[in-house]
Design an enzyme around this catalytic site. Structure first.
Site, mmCIF file in Angstrom:
data_model
loop_
_atom_site.group_PDB
_atom_site.id
_atom_site.type_symbol
_atom_site.label_atom_id
_atom_site.label_comp_id
_atom_site.label_asym_id
_atom_site.label_seq_id
_atom_site.Cartn_x
_atom_site.Cartn_y
_atom_site.Cartn_z
ATOM 1 C CB CYS A 272 -6.660 11.906 -0.752
ATOM 2 S SG CYS A 272 -5.526 13.307 -0.628
ATOM 3 N N GLY A 276 -12.713 5.177 -3.054
ATOM 4 C CA GLY A 276 -14.075 5.683 -3.141
ATOM 5 C C GLY A 276 -15.020 5.347 -2.008
ATOM 6 N N GLY A 277 -14.566 4.608 -0.997
ATOM 7 C CA GLY A 277 -15.462 4.272 0.102
ATOM 8 C C GLY A 277 -15.977 5.496 0.833
ATOM 9 C CG ASP A 293 -6.610 9.765 -6.287
ATOM 10 O OD1 ASP A 293 -6.861 9.405 -5.123
ATOM 11 O OD2 ASP A 293 -5.559 9.444 -6.883
ATOM 12 C CB CYS A 388 -4.809 4.656 8.177
ATOM 13 S SG CYS A 388 -3.844 4.551 6.653
#
Length: 461
Positions: A272, A276-277, A293, A388
């Site tokens: 997912c 892009g980090g 994605d 998160c």
């Protein structure tokens, strides 16, 4: 004077004021936009980011100039962060609750109260513009004097009101109850209070965090990144941005990708991936990375971000649940869709747009995605599952169910000794559980980090 929200009949016969026909009164349209968007978030459960999008957002917001847009953002973020306390303040000035169905009136009062109690806006301006809003809305016109009286009194008694509401948790009761069950009353209240603190700006650097901390007047973090102190100007003006030496990423969000260690010579998948980090981290760890994605537009953003960083990955726009590569992966990162309740410092609307049913639905989705992702691993391969959310239903519980009925998968415990400075975030089972109250910083630097969960799983060889 005690005010009665139902005692408004004498106001109905009042003639419209001259100002009612002045919709261009400075600041009025900004307040009206704020009230409309607050209604969209709280009543219709629409995300704040979508409403504030410059291209596709709320029409009332898009019609404003940039200075008024900034004011709307400040008002809304403040209102949503403090909403339980604002509601308590308003209720304390009323003999009885607002009339049933008077949600538009509630939002006008809440927007006005937020300015008076928490923002650097002159009280007279907040009151005057709130009354003007009421006068211009047929639903609220008969309550204009009520709005005037409540907000004027709030301004006069500001200090006493702030003290009286100071113990009201600034978090919706439904979620505070879930936090208490998971972490205990004291920790839940501390997490609730922490969402009022400004979110830090963290950078993930390609290399040498200590050096970049010195260059940017920041602090090197135990996650290997850099936390910035206050600075003037925008992010793109900082040294290293144009060179792609770093990118913005909350300290907690940078942890999952680091759990793999060295990926040299290994095939890795970020399932997912946008924006892009974490993909960038996997590439820098040496992996040959495939980034997935469901949204092609989100992948375009990912490719743009990687281009700035001088990095490349294979990108695939697909539904993860139907993705079947020809060859399995050595390493898989699944940062799954979740309720995002760990990000309320940045996104104060989350707890007003989500509820228990959303958490249950998202937990079921995460389990489905994780079970499929595990089938994409090579024997001996490693998967990091993260999100998160602060709610164990979306983290610990999902992993526990899978481990209970999948003989070929085992948990790889994370060692607290490998994470100096974040030992408290490692659970007894060896999983990561960061809380917004962790990672204390010096006074001139914002403390805390996003609430995050991560676990390392391995397929038997």
């Amino acid at each position: 004077m005690v005010l009665n929200s139902n005692g408004t009949k004498p106001f109905r016969k009042q003639k419209p004021s001259a100002s009612r026909s002045a919709p261009d009164k400075p600041g009025l349209q900004a307040r009206a936009a704020a009230a409309k968007i607050l209604a969209a978030v709280v009543d219709r459960k629409l995300p704040l980011d979508g409403a504030l999008d410059h291209e596709h957002g709320n029409p009332a917001y898009k019609a404003l100039g940039e200075s008024d847009r900034a004011l709307v953002r400040a008002i809304l973020n403040t209102t949503l962060r403090h909403l339980p306390r604002i509601d308590a303040a308003i209720a304390s000035l009323l003999e009885s609750p607002l009339p049933e169905g008077a949600r538009a009136l509630h939002h006008v009062l809440a927007i006005g109260a937020a300015q008076i109690l928490y923002l650097d806006v002159p009280d007279y301006s907040a009151v005057d513009l709130a009354v003007e809003q009421a006068n211009q809305d047929p639903r609220n016109r008969r309550f204009a004097k009520l709005v005037n009286a409540v907000l004027r009194r709030l301004g006069r008694e500001k200090e006493a009101v702030l003290e009286a509401i100071g113990k009201v948790p600034p978090m919706p009761t439904w979620f505070l109850t879930r936090l208490e069950k998971a972490y205990g009353r004291d920790a839940a209240l501390a997490i609730s209070q922490s969402q009022l603190e400004p979110a830090a700006i963290d950078l993930t650097v390609k290399s040498d965090a200590e050096a970049w901390a010195k260059r940017l007047n920041g602090i090197a973090l135990p996650t290997g990144g850099v936390r910035l102190a206050a600075f003037d100007g925008g992010i793109p003006t900082l040294e290293g941005f144009d060179d792609g030496a770093w990118w913005v990423q909350d300290a907690a969000a940078s942890i999952p990708a680091r759990l793999f260690g060295d990926l040299t010579g290994k095939r890795a998948a970020d399932l997912c991936a946008a924006p892009g980090g974490k993909t960038a981290q996997l590439i820098l760890a040496g992996g040959t990375v495939t980034a997935l994605d469901q949204s092609e537009s989100r992948l375009r953003r990912l490719r743009s971000n990687l281009e700035r960083l001088g990095l490349k990955a294979e990108t695939v726009a697909t539904d993860l649940t139907t993705f079947k590569p020809a060859e399995g992966f050595d390493a898989i990162l699944l940062d799954a869709p979740c309720s995002s309740t760990g990000t309320t410092r940045r996104h104060p609307d989350v707890l007003w747009t989500k509820g228990p049913d959303d958490i249950a639905r998202l937990a079921a989705l995460q389990e489905r995605l994780l079970r499929h992702a595990l089938t994409l691993l090579k024997p001996g391969g490693t998967l990091v599952f993260s999100n998160c959310s602060l709610d164990p239903a979306e983290g610990e519980d999902v992993v526990a169910r899978i481990l209970s009925d999948t003989d070929t998968i085992e948990r790889v415990p994370i060692s607290a000794g490998d994470w100096p400075g974040l030992e408290a975030a490692i659970t007894p089972l060896g999983e990561f559980r960061t809380l917004p109250t962790m990672l204390k910083m010096p006074e001139n630097v914002a403390s805390g980090l996003d609430g995050f969960y991560a676990a390392v799983l391995r397929r038997a060889a």
